[in-house]
Design a protein around this motif. Sequence first.
Motif: not given
Length: 230
Positions: A9-14, A115-118
């Motif tokens: 989930p933490e790497q899932a495509q959006i 998204v989270h990394a930015t």
Amino acid sequence: MVLLLTLPPEQAQIMHFTHIDNMSPILAAGRLVADSAVGERLTTDVGSAAIKASRRAKRVPCPPGGVIADYVPFYYAPRSPMMYRIACDHRDGKPNCYPDGDDPLVYLVSSVDRVHATRLDWVASDGNCAAALTCFSNSLRDLPELVDWPLMRETLWRNTPADQDRMRRRMAELLVHREFPLELVIGYAVRTPAREEQLRQVLRDAGIINAYVGVRPDWYYGFGRGEVRG
């Protein structure tokens, strides 16, 4: 582009979709902009006026707050209930609606971890953001349980007698606050080779040569006007 939903989930495509007519101004701006700020930059609006109005009124209950229309929306799976409505409105010739169906729509694909990394502000929902029982979170730790990942892998998402909440859950979103920079896009998807060439020309006109563009007919409904499928 890795096939969606095969990652944790933490790497899932959006994915966010928009009409191909909107791609030139999006590329010129270098970002997607939330509905509350997009104004006249949206060349062709495929959204329902009633749904947009509800999203401008519905508050987001966790930071950074605001209303749903203050966020750029992404789904976790293609062939969403929203896209189904667009395809059906075209098929049925429904008056006073966007008329052209899902064929001209372009998916912009990214991933949760990008998204989270930015350090962009984001909020996730467990279903349709307008529904009263939908839950929200801004914690990456909550994603594995918040979103119904097995349902995201299903082709059919309609409610069943045993589960009357499937459609709401399939509409789970990742909401990115205010704007989404295009450098986070990992690729684009379209329905047909003809749309691929059209999009590639739009990208070339914007100075983008090597973007990944996938032809994904299985991400669309593709109903013809007045079509009946058995």
